[in-house]
Every structure is written in C-alpha cells, then in structure tokens.
Design an enzyme around this catalytic site. Structure first.
Site, mmCIF file in Angstrom:
data_model
loop_
_atom_site.group_PDB
_atom_site.id
_atom_site.type_symbol
_atom_site.label_atom_id
_atom_site.label_comp_id
_atom_site.label_asym_id
_atom_site.label_seq_id
_atom_site.Cartn_x
_atom_site.Cartn_y
_atom_site.Cartn_z
ATOM 1 N N ASP A 153 29.701 58.747 17.117
ATOM 2 C CA ASP A 153 29.553 60.132 17.564
ATOM 3 C C ASP A 153 30.606 60.404 18.638
ATOM 4 O OD1 ASP A 153 28.878 62.627 18.454
ATOM 5 O OD2 ASP A 153 26.832 62.098 19.093
ATOM 6 N N TYR A 236 72.117 77.109 20.694
ATOM 7 C CA TYR A 236 72.670 76.328 19.593
ATOM 8 C C TYR A 236 71.693 76.366 18.434
ATOM 9 C CZ TYR A 236 69.551 72.792 21.615
ATOM 10 O OH TYR A 236 68.459 72.134 22.121
ATOM 11 N N SER A 249 59.317 65.890 23.167
ATOM 12 C CA SER A 249 59.967 67.044 23.798
ATOM 13 C C SER A 249 61.403 67.214 23.309
ATOM 14 C CB SER A 249 59.953 66.884 25.326
ATOM 15 O OG SER A 249 60.594 65.679 25.702
ATOM 16 N N GLY A 250 61.793 66.501 22.262
ATOM 17 C CA GLY A 250 63.089 66.726 21.652
ATOM 18 C C GLY A 250 64.121 65.657 21.895
ATOM 19 N N HIS A 254 71.227 60.600 17.720
ATOM 20 C CA HIS A 254 71.741 61.204 16.482
ATOM 21 C C HIS A 254 73.261 61.295 16.498
ATOM 22 C CE1 HIS A 254 72.729 65.097 18.340
ATOM 23 N NE2 HIS A 254 71.527 65.102 18.907
ATOM 24 N N CYS A 274 69.638 65.006 24.155
ATOM 25 C CA CYS A 274 69.676 63.907 23.191
ATOM 26 C C CYS A 274 70.794 62.928 23.513
ATOM 27 C CB CYS A 274 69.865 64.453 21.781
ATOM 28 S SG CYS A 274 68.431 65.343 21.152
#
Length: 331
Positions: A153, A236, A249-250, A254, A274
């Site tokens: 529960d 952007y 949060s991004g 990359h 990034c």
C-alpha cells in the site's frame, strides 16, 4: 546546448550460508543450507498432528484500492551497464508511503555489494527511488531486483505489477570533462584511452555547465535541441548527433561541428551547457560508452547550481553519508 525537458531485504550468499539482510543492512535471519562442502542438513518441514507437512503460508493479499500507481524501472532486463548505474524506479504519481515501498524491494548481488536506497526528486517533480552502491560497481557483478509491489500500500493508491529484473555490470569506463583545460579524458579500467578536445557551457547565467558526477542516462543518435526548453539567453534550434544525456536539465555529451569550425574545441567554453566535441570524437565516444558510465564535470567556469541528485542519475554528487540520509526507512 540543451534539449527539451521533456530492500526490504538484500540477500547475500557465501559458501554454505544464506544471509538475509534488512534494508538497513542488518542481519534479520541466518539460515544454514547444505552444500557440496558439507554443513548441517536442512530441517524437515514441520508436521501437524496427523503427520502431514504444514501448508505453506498464503500469499499476501493484493492491494486494489485507490488509483493505479505505475513506475518506470532502469536499467532494462538483462542489460549490461556501466559502473555508475543505479537501480532507479521513477513513479508516475507522488508516493505517500515511501517507507512501505522501500521495504518491499530486494536487491541481490553476486558479490555482496554494499548499497542503499534513497529517494530523490526529478526536475519534473516526480518521486524516484534509487539503489546506489557505496562505491561504483565492480565489473562482472550481476544484480537482481525483486518486489511483489501488488501487495504494497503506497498510500491511497495501488500497484498493478510486480518487479523482477536482472542486469550485469560491464567494464569500468569513466569520463572526466575538465572545463579549465577544455578536455574530456576517457579512462578504461583506470587507463587513459583517449583525450578529447571539448567546449563546455559558456560561463554566463543559464548557459554554464553543471558540475558533479553523473551516470549516462540515455544514448540518442539524433536530438532536436532548442533554447526555448531551457529559457536560455541565446536562441538556437538545431539537430545534434551522437548525444548522450547525463542530466534531466539538458546536459549532454554530443557532436558540435560548429564549435570545431569556430575554434572553441580545446580552447574556450561556448555552449549552452552541454559538452561538445568533434563529429569524429563524438562518434567514437558514443560507440564505446554504456548507459551508466560515470561522467564527471568540473572546472571554475561551471555553475554553482548542482541541480540536486535527482537531476539525471546524479546520486554520485552526494557522499555515501549524505546518500544514506535519503532513505525513508532509516531516517
């Protein structure tokens, strides 16, 4: 650059001995079992007055009241993951009785890994329950997570499925992004295998990179990123490739060919948070990385806002003592 936001017991085995531990790690029962190395034989089942064996205890009743409460569980079944991967249950609705849910869960490892449950909150405001080892996992560890949540529960709700999942820990690869030297160092089993020129977040409000140690959460060959998702000071909107997310949060690793063209890589931080690198390096890193690999971001140009341990798999931003305070059972 940023993307849109979009147990009770642990069982530890030793030769001939099965130890059942409480969620706090304390022994609640000690059962001796026979094995090839000898030892006492298992006692026969208790008999009733007629000489018949006692019936096994009935299964606990299912909880069916209140709305259904579902969850996402990572990592996936039979996956091989990096040494920083937590067991993570993210719930679709708030969990009122966190202690009951935490007590129902069992983590069993092949080498008696020490770890603890902790509750965190994601940037979207969701409850997430993570089991983090004290130190990064050892390569080759097998992990099983089980719970009959349908008999629990959680407070004004009910679960519709049980949990039984197994995964394995792969090789130990760790990434360190140094915003001062503008390099990403890749270490495999403690040995440097590649040093990559990078550009991190520009040291201005809403663009600087968040520091800390995270585990890679997703791998995406292509991601559409735009400034509206994070209210950044510069606009952007573009596709980025070979992206690996480490914060909700991004925060991504990359390919950033534009940073290569304008001379930022290896020289200055100019992204929206990034960690960017060349196409060649990003392709290589994507191929050689696992979900759960540890990523550390550091440097004087990073923001002071860590975002909390629920911002991605950021449990590792806390010390072991700090992490243990996140349990709903022992605090």
């Amino acid at each position: 650059m940023s993307a849109p936001r979009t147990a009770i017991a642990s069982i530890r085995r030793r030769p001939g001995i099965l130890v059942r531990l409480s969620a706090a790690g304390g022994a609640s029962a000690l059962l001796l079992t026979a094995c090839s190395g000898g030892g006492p034989a298992a006692a026969p089942a208790a008999a009733n007055a007629k000489g018949q064996h006692a019936k096994p205890a009935a299964a606990p009743a299912k909880v069916t009241s209140g709305p259904a409460l579902d969850f996402d569980l990572a990592p996936g079944n039979n996956e091989t993951v990096g040494t920083g991967q937590p067991v993570a249950l993210e719930f679709g609705k708030p969990v009122k009785n966190k202690a009951a849910v935490e007590k129902a869960l069992t983590v069993t490892t092949s080498n008696n890994t020490e770890g603890a449950w902790g509750w965190v909150t994601t940037p979207a405001g969701r409850d997430r329950l993570d089991w983090r080892p004290k130190d990064p996992w050892k390569t080759g560890t097998t992990v099983q997570v089980k719970a009959d949540l349908t008999a629990v529960d959680p407070g004004g709700a009910h679960f519709t499925r049980a949990l039984d999942r197994t995964f394995t820990i792969g090789r130990d690869q760790r990434l360190v992004a140094d915003l001062d030297t503008h390099t990403l160092t890749v270490k495999l089993d403690g040995r440097t295998t590649r040093t990559i020129p990078i550009s991190g977040g520009e040291p201005v409000k809403d663009r600087a990179s968040r520091p800390g140690t995270f585990a890679i959460k997703t791998k995406e060959q292509k991601v559409r990123m735009n400034s509206k998702s994070v209210d950044g000071p510069k606009e952007y909107d573009k596709d980025v490739f070979w992206a690996m997310r480490f914060s909700d949060s991004g925060g991504y690793l990359h390919a950033a060919p534009w940073a290569d063209e304008n001379g930022d890589l290896g020289h200055r931080n100019g992204s929206a948070g990034c960690i960017g690198m060349s196409d060649t390096d990003a392709t290589w890193l994507f191929k050689h990385s696992l979900l759960g690999d540890l990523v550390t971001v550091k440097g004087k140009e990073a923001t002071t806002d860590l975002g909390g341990p629920g911002n991605g798999y950021a449990d590792w931003t806390l010390t072991w003592t700090q992490w243990q305070t996140k349990s709903a059972v022992h605090n």
